[in-house]
Scaffold this active site. Structure first.
Site, PDB file in Angstrom:
ATOM      1  N   GLU A  61      -9.036 -10.470  -8.078  1.00  0.00           N
ATOM      2  CA  GLU A  61      -8.120  -9.345  -7.903  1.00  0.00           C
ATOM      3  C   GLU A  61      -7.005  -9.340  -8.956  1.00  0.00           C
ATOM      4  O   GLU A  61      -6.623  -8.277  -9.452  1.00  0.00           O
ATOM      5  CB  GLU A  61      -7.535  -9.375  -6.480  1.00  0.00           C
ATOM      6  CG  GLU A  61      -8.600  -9.058  -5.431  1.00  0.00           C
ATOM      7  CD  GLU A  61      -8.174  -9.341  -3.991  1.00  0.00           C
ATOM      8  OE1 GLU A  61      -7.003  -9.731  -3.773  1.00  0.00           O
ATOM      9  OE2 GLU A  61      -9.020  -9.184  -3.086  1.00  0.00           O
ATOM     10  N   TYR A 115     -12.024  -2.994  -3.173  1.00  0.00           N
ATOM     11  CA  TYR A 115     -12.587  -3.158  -1.831  1.00  0.00           C
ATOM     12  C   TYR A 115     -14.114  -3.098  -1.823  1.00  0.00           C
ATOM     13  O   TYR A 115     -14.712  -2.708  -0.818  1.00  0.00           O
ATOM     14  CB  TYR A 115     -12.007  -2.106  -0.886  1.00  0.00           C
ATOM     15  CG  TYR A 115     -10.597  -2.410  -0.399  1.00  0.00           C
ATOM     16  CD1 TYR A 115     -10.313  -3.589   0.297  1.00  0.00           C
ATOM     17  CD2 TYR A 115      -9.549  -1.519  -0.620  1.00  0.00           C
ATOM     18  CE1 TYR A 115      -9.027  -3.863   0.760  1.00  0.00           C
ATOM     19  CE2 TYR A 115      -8.253  -1.788  -0.155  1.00  0.00           C
ATOM     20  CZ  TYR A 115      -8.011  -2.965   0.535  1.00  0.00           C
ATOM     21  OH  TYR A 115      -6.744  -3.239   0.999  1.00  0.00           O
ATOM     22  N   LYS A 118       0.834  -1.202   0.000  1.00  0.00           N
ATOM     23  CA  LYS A 118       0.000   0.000   0.000  1.00  0.00           C
ATOM     24  C   LYS A 118       0.875   1.261   0.000  1.00  0.00           C
ATOM     25  O   LYS A 118       2.103   1.170   0.211  1.00  0.00           O
ATOM     26  CB  LYS A 118      -0.935  -0.063   1.216  1.00  0.00           C
ATOM     27  CG  LYS A 118      -1.928  -1.249   1.152  1.00  0.00           C
ATOM     28  CD  LYS A 118      -2.757  -1.377   2.430  1.00  0.00           C
ATOM     29  CE  LYS A 118      -3.765  -2.514   2.331  1.00  0.00           C
ATOM     30  NZ  LYS A 118      -4.538  -2.689   3.589  1.00  0.00           N
ATOM     31  N   HIS A 126      -1.576  -5.546   1.398  1.00  0.00           N
ATOM     32  CA  HIS A 126      -2.805  -6.311   1.161  1.00  0.00           C
ATOM     33  C   HIS A 126      -2.448  -7.704   0.658  1.00  0.00           C
ATOM     34  O   HIS A 126      -1.497  -7.864  -0.105  1.00  0.00           O
ATOM     35  CB  HIS A 126      -3.662  -5.636   0.086  1.00  0.00           C
ATOM     36  CG  HIS A 126      -4.671  -6.561  -0.540  1.00  0.00           C
ATOM     37  ND1 HIS A 126      -5.876  -6.848   0.047  1.00  0.00           N
ATOM     38  CD2 HIS A 126      -4.618  -7.317  -1.671  1.00  0.00           C
ATOM     39  CE1 HIS A 126      -6.533  -7.727  -0.713  1.00  0.00           C
ATOM     40  NE2 HIS A 126      -5.791  -8.017  -1.760  1.00  0.00           N
ATOM     41  N   ASN A 176      -1.765  -0.181   7.400  1.00  0.00           N
ATOM     42  CA  ASN A 176      -1.194  -1.518   7.650  1.00  0.00           C
ATOM     43  C   ASN A 176      -0.369  -2.078   6.504  1.00  0.00           C
ATOM     44  O   ASN A 176      -0.156  -3.284   6.401  1.00  0.00           O
ATOM     45  CB  ASN A 176      -2.287  -2.482   8.126  1.00  0.00           C
ATOM     46  CG  ASN A 176      -3.388  -2.696   7.111  1.00  0.00           C
ATOM     47  OD1 ASN A 176      -3.363  -2.106   6.031  1.00  0.00           O
ATOM     48  ND2 ASN A 176      -4.340  -3.537   7.432  1.00  0.00           N
TER      49      ASN A 176
END
Ligand code: GTP
Ligand code: MG
Length: 148
Positions: free
Chosen positions: A126, A49, A9, A115, A112
């Site tokens: 994805e 998402y 990310k 992914h 965080n």
């Protein structure tokens, strides 16, 4: 063999963790089949998402994913989806074990750093979403030294 969509990310990229994260997957023995650094548009982040669209943090999540480049990857190997999730650690870094990527490098759930697909079905969706152009076909020479 199984594949997973793994994405560093924007915070992971900005903090210089791309090499460290790739190293962990490479050293474990997984195979890198797709890799690109991209700025994500809103539509792609929302689509990725979409299952979380009703959650209160959805807007902030989309902003986060669009806030800088992400490192989009496809990794391949035996049980990579579940094993990748184990390597990444719990969603909330406060609960991520030391030794996991989130447990070693992050503090808050909204930052965080990485992914990983949560099921083989999610991985297929994805990979198609992030790599519509397809991925790279190759076989690493070390394969017989990693698999019995
Ligand atoms: P991903 O690998 O990014 O999909 O994370 P995950 O599968 O461990 O968790 P989940 O799919 O449920 O949530 C997706 C992402 O939304 C998380 O990684 C967080 O970045 C963010 N997120 C989840 N829960 C919260 C929350 O309660 N607050 C905030 N701010 N962000 C959250
Ligand atoms: Mg998820």
């Amino acid at each position: 063999t199984e594949q997973s969509y793994i994405m560093i990310k924007p915070d992971g990229v900005q903090r210089g963790l791309v090499g460290e994260i790739i190293k962990r997957f490479e050293q474990r023995g997984y195979t890198l089949k797709g890799l690109k650094l991209i700025n994500v548009d809103r539509a792609l982040a929302e689509k990725h998402y979409e299952d979380l669209s009703a959650r209160p943090f959805f807007g902030a999540l989309v902003e986060y994913i669009c806030s800088g480049p992400v490192c989009a990857m496809v990794w391949e190997g035996k049980n990579i989806v579940a094993a990748g999730r184990t390597m990444i650690g719990a969603t909330n870094p406060q609960a991520s074990a030391p030794g996991t990527i989130r447990g070693d490098y992050s503090i808050e759930v909204g930052r965080n750093i990485i992914h990983g697909s949560d099921s083989v079905e999610s991985a297929t969706r994805e990979i198609g979403l992030w790599f519509p152009e397809g991925i790279t076909s190759w076989t690493p020479v070390a394969k017989p030294w990693i698999y019995e």
